[in-house]
Structure formats: structure tokens, C-alpha cells
Scaffold this active site. Sequence first.
Site, PDB file in Angstrom:
ATOM      1  N   SER A   1       3.084  -9.330  -0.862  1.00  0.00           N
ATOM      2  CA  SER A   1       2.985  -7.887  -0.719  1.00  0.00           C
ATOM      3  C   SER A   1       1.587  -7.532  -0.193  1.00  0.00           C
ATOM      4  O   SER A   1       1.214  -8.004   0.883  1.00  0.00           O
ATOM      5  CB  SER A   1       3.286  -7.206  -2.060  1.00  0.00           C
ATOM      6  OG  SER A   1       3.480  -5.827  -1.893  1.00  0.00           O
TER       7      SER A   1
ATOM      8  N   HIS B   1      12.003  -7.651  -2.311  1.00  0.00           N
ATOM      9  CA  HIS B   1      10.553  -7.876  -2.328  1.00  0.00           C
ATOM     10  C   HIS B   1      10.183  -9.006  -3.280  1.00  0.00           C
ATOM     11  O   HIS B   1       9.055  -9.483  -3.276  1.00  0.00           O
ATOM     12  CB  HIS B   1       9.858  -6.573  -2.731  1.00  0.00           C
ATOM     13  CG  HIS B   1       8.432  -6.462  -2.302  1.00  0.00           C
ATOM     14  ND1 HIS B   1       8.017  -6.627  -1.004  1.00  0.00           N
ATOM     15  CD2 HIS B   1       7.293  -6.179  -3.011  1.00  0.00           C
ATOM     16  CE1 HIS B   1       6.711  -6.469  -0.920  1.00  0.00           C
ATOM     17  NE2 HIS B   1       6.241  -6.197  -2.120  1.00  0.00           N
TER      18      HIS B   1
ATOM     19  N   ASP C   1      14.322  -6.652   1.782  1.00  0.00           N
ATOM     20  CA  ASP C   1      13.077  -6.009   1.367  1.00  0.00           C
ATOM     21  C   ASP C   1      12.859  -4.794   2.254  1.00  0.00           C
ATOM     22  O   ASP C   1      12.542  -4.916   3.434  1.00  0.00           O
ATOM     23  CB  ASP C   1      11.912  -6.991   1.510  1.00  0.00           C
ATOM     24  CG  ASP C   1      10.585  -6.407   1.031  1.00  0.00           C
ATOM     25  OD1 ASP C   1      10.562  -5.224   0.633  1.00  0.00           O
ATOM     26  OD2 ASP C   1       9.584  -7.132   1.058  1.00  0.00           O
TER      27      ASP C   1
END
Length: 675
Positions: free
Chosen positions: A537, A652, A620
Site C-alpha cells: 500500500s 488490497h 483491489d
Amino acid sequence: MRRILGTGLIMAVTAVNAQETMTPELLWQLGRVSGEVVTADGKNTIYGVTTYDVKENKSTRNLYSVPLKGGEASRLTSEEGGKSVLSTDAKSGKITYLQSGQIWTMDKDGGNKQQISRFSTPLSNVRVSPDGKRILFSREVQILKVHSKDRYPELDKSDAYVYDDLNYRHWDTWEDGKFQHVFVADYIDGNISNEVDLMPGEPFDCPQMPFGGSEDAIWSPDSKSIVYVTKKKFGKEYAVSTNTDLFVYSLDSKKTLNLTEKLKGYDTSPEFNKSGSKIAWLSMAEDGYESDKNDLLIYDFKSGAVTNLTKEWDGTVASFKWDQDDAKIYFLAAVKGTEQLFEISKVNEKSLKKPIRQVTNGQHDINAIVGQSGAELIVKKEDMNHAAELYKVALSTGKLTALTQVNTATFSKLSLGKVSERQIRTTDNQDMLAWVIYPPDFDPTKKYPTLLYCQGGPQSALSQFYSFRWNFQLMAANGYIIIAPNRRGMPGHGVKWNQAISGDWGGQPIQDYLSAIDDIAKEPYVDKDRLGAIGASYGGYSVFMLAGIHQNRFKTFIAHDGLFDLRSWYGTTEELWFANKDVGGPYWGSNPPAGYKKFSPIELVDQWNTPVLIIQGGTDYRVPIEQGLEAFQAAQLKGIKSRLLYLPNENHWVIGAQNAQVWQREFFKWLKETL
């Protein structure tokens, strides 16, 4: 009832030999512990243990009970699927629980199981009223015609979606015109009648999407009202705002009151005190800022006064629970690379500043409060070396006593590496805490490859968490030293430090990472020619940024769901409030934020020269697929050794058990090849 040998030796975990180290397979054999309730008589704690069958690629969660005075744990359920406790009876000990969307009861020892309900549609997020006469639950309701089959019923083999506004997808799901609504109904002997939708015709969700649960709708202690959390905004307004509110629905008047109408940021996690005279909740002040300081507020129903209990406290609250006598509130918060339990006293007095006391200390995370029994709280505790277990906390001293030992037998046979705190001086002369994890057989006379771990969030705490993906002990067991710095943007070091990352993604936080790796590289046991950087991320973004500025410090990179091109990301991500706050707004106009050029990794790709493994989830929608593909394509066309691990059905995160095994195998295979 099935008796368990020893307190909580629950799982049939494969035995490990003495001094064995962690492996990906063993990691996924661990039982994952989470608390349910302290029983109404205050004598036991009921908890759940989730286990994974990697071969079948599925999980099961079963319930257990352990006496608070100490003793053997009892297994209450053994059926497949998930279960959660709805209530316990103080006199009989009978447990009411939800299994596969239906209501069941069982005796306190797990015997005499009976299915009470047979709803045609399984229920979610169920709460039985304190008087036992009503039930609230959530259910999807069709509000809009988005899908082609709803718009054109005769085209029953079509598969198309039509949108006229934003928020067309969220997290890992495309909007289909259905919204989660809260319902209340009469409840008698497992039968429900007279259902009432508290949000009729409204295109809003409760629980909140994508992570809300039963905590988003609660009963008042007198069973006369319901408080629920939702964001009553739609489309573009929804996509750019964090302004959730608490709504109070009266069962007598059938009217709804917005309790937090004047508050503009997140308002979440409502909880009544025992008497019902007050309600507390978590509140952020700024609309659009999802990582604003989370304060603890109280509303007095008699006076109408709102009190901010943590206004003067330099931290952010993660969760809380009222004391059983209504005089105090206990809360959890990140502090100096850990998560600890705090106490606020004198909550009912008129003084503005409330005494706040840190109850626990130590190199661990206390990340959930299960309940209270007298002078003790039941909490969930973990650290980088140990998966979560339940503990008792003596509120007067902070002493922790283990209640469950689900994974104790496994960990006792493992050789675990040391986890040490390290203080680092940053480029702007600030002190920064970092965690250093050493291999189990660490020898300071040898040299070790070292990994810089870049945390996501970007405002998530880098505390003593135990991850089943980014597992530091697993990395250490493979011969790596890991340094995990609490760079700018993380909670636990004051509000200013937490806020410093917004608008400066590629600035000081990235310099903090370089300070961390440069500092540890001074040690004689660190092999300076074998340094790597890893993260997901914002951590993946950090890896991509470092790839363009590291000046040959690193020999390899691993980026999972990282942001590569901030312009294309702004055009495809869903929670635009996050992008607006942290990047500065849209990339167009006469004066777009400088970060789109200054802090976008794509602008530095010409400097890339180092092998990189890129991992990308196919569903995602927070950091969508084009980010990973763009980065991989750039690396390939530049002739850089690179690999793409594409997980088409993961969001994610990595949820599937077998996909998690693939992730770990590719992760360590890449490091072996390049480091």
C-alpha cells in the site's frame, strides 16, 4: 462438551521439534484468537478460534469458554462455519449465538444445541434487545436499478452496470444498487415479526462499507431506542466525505434524531453506559480526513451536553469500553511503537480536563477489550513474536495474566528472534523509534542481509502487531534482519508526528526510511551489499519511490499493491476523501498539487536500476490494478529484472489460504534470487 487438556490447548497443530523456526505452513496452522464476551455472571470468557484448512482453502471459527479464575478451557462448538455470541443468561448460563445466519442456543457447557430460527434469508449483524423482546439486524435492500437485469428484466442473461454518479465501486465490490439497512423486529421464540426498516428508501449503508459490523447498530439499555452509524451521503458527496453520524431511532415515536449533526468528521463506535444516561463514541473533527485525531466524546441525554474527554491528550483513541460502574472509561491507543490500555476517570464530573492514566506497559499490543469482570478487564494481546491470546488485566496495577494458550505449545518449541527498540536520528534532527528483528540464531560476528520494512496506511501504527502476511519472525527465520521504523505519519508519537505525512508523501517520510536503513547499516553485522526494501500500500508506494532515489543502497525491492502513478490512481481509486486530503486534491486545474509530479514514483522511473517484485490484487479498488501493471511494464521495458505476482481474486490484502502460501513462497524465492 469437549474438555481441552490445559488452558486453551485448543488446536490440533502439527508438533514442531525443539528449536524449529517459523515456516509459512506453520504460520497458517496457528489458531487465530478473538474475544466474544464475558458471560453475564462474570465467571467466564467466551472466545473464538479461527483455523484454516489450506488444502481445502477454507476457514472455520469455533467457540470456547475459559473460567476467569483459571482452569481448563472448554470447546463449545465444532461445526463448520463461523459463529458469534449474541447473549448469555446470568442465571442459567444459556448461550444464544449466531451460526450461518440463524439463531441457536446451547447450555453453558456447549450441550443441548438447538436451532431457534429458520429465516429464509440468513441474518447479519444481529443484536437482541436487553429485554429479549426485539431484535435488530442488517439486510441488503434494493434501492437503485444499476445492473442490467434490474433495468431490463427480459435480458436475463445480460451482465452490465450503469452509473450516473461516483462511488460505483468500493474496496473490492462493484455497486449493484443494493444497500445494507438496519431492521428492527419483534422477537419471540426464534420468530421475528413486524419488521421495520430504519432507513426506508435511503441509498445509504449501515453497517458502514466496507468494514462495519454489529458495532454500528446498538440497543439502549432500556430497549427503547437504537443508535446506528451511517453516512447519509450519496455519489460524489459520499466519495469525498468522511462525515458519518450517529442516529437515534425511538421505538415509541418512530422518529430518528441525528445526534452528531454539528460534527463534520467521522463519528463511530457508539456505546451506552450501563444506566443509559450517557453515550460515548469516537469522533474526528475534520471532514475528509480519515486519520484525524480520534477523540472520545460523551453525550449526556439529560443535559444535552457534549464533552470531549481527550481534547487535551496528545494521542488518538483506537477503541474504548465503559467501566461497569459508569465512572470511568477504558480505551486503547498507540504509544511509542506499542498499543496500550488507558483509563479515564471522573468522566461524570464537570471539570474539563479528565485524568488519563496509562494502565499497561510493555513490548506488546493490547488491541481489543473483550469485557470486564470486577477489577479486571479481559483483553487481546499480541507481539511480533506471538499471535494473539486473551489476558486478564488487573486495573489497579496493569498486571497481565494469560487466559488462553491456544498457540503456546507451538511457540514454546520455536526458536524466536530478538525484537529490539532502536532510536534513530532523522535528517531533520528528530528522534524516531524503530523495531529491529534479528534472526533466531543471530551471531553478531556474522553479516546478515537486511530488509527495510515500509508500513502502509500511511497513518497506520507500526506497533507490536503479529501479521500473518508481513510476519517478521518468518522473515527472521529465513536469515534476514528487519528494521521497521515508525516514520512520519504514524500514531503513537503525538498528533503532530501523526499528521506530518499528509501532503508530504514523498518528502520527509521517505527520508525517514533512508535514515533508518543508513543507521542500521552502520552495524558490523549488517551486510551493506545485501539490503532490500519491502512494503504494501503506502509501503509499496515507498518502495517505488525509494527505487528512484536510493542511490544504489538497495539490491532488491518488493512492492505489494503500491501506488506508482498518482494521477492514474486519483482517477481510479474510490475513497477520494483520502486522496484529496493526503495528496492535495485533483491533478487538473490551474494550480494542481505539486505532489503529482514531485512525489509520484512514475516521475522517477528513469532512475530505476534495481530488481523489483511487484504484487497486485485483481479486486483491489483502493490501489487498482493499473498501478502494479504500470510499474511492472516500466521495469520490463527498462530491462530491469522484475516479476509480477498477480492475484486475480484478492483485494488490497491476501485472504485465501492457498494464495497466502503462494505469496510467501514467491516472496522468499525472490529474496533468495536477488539478495
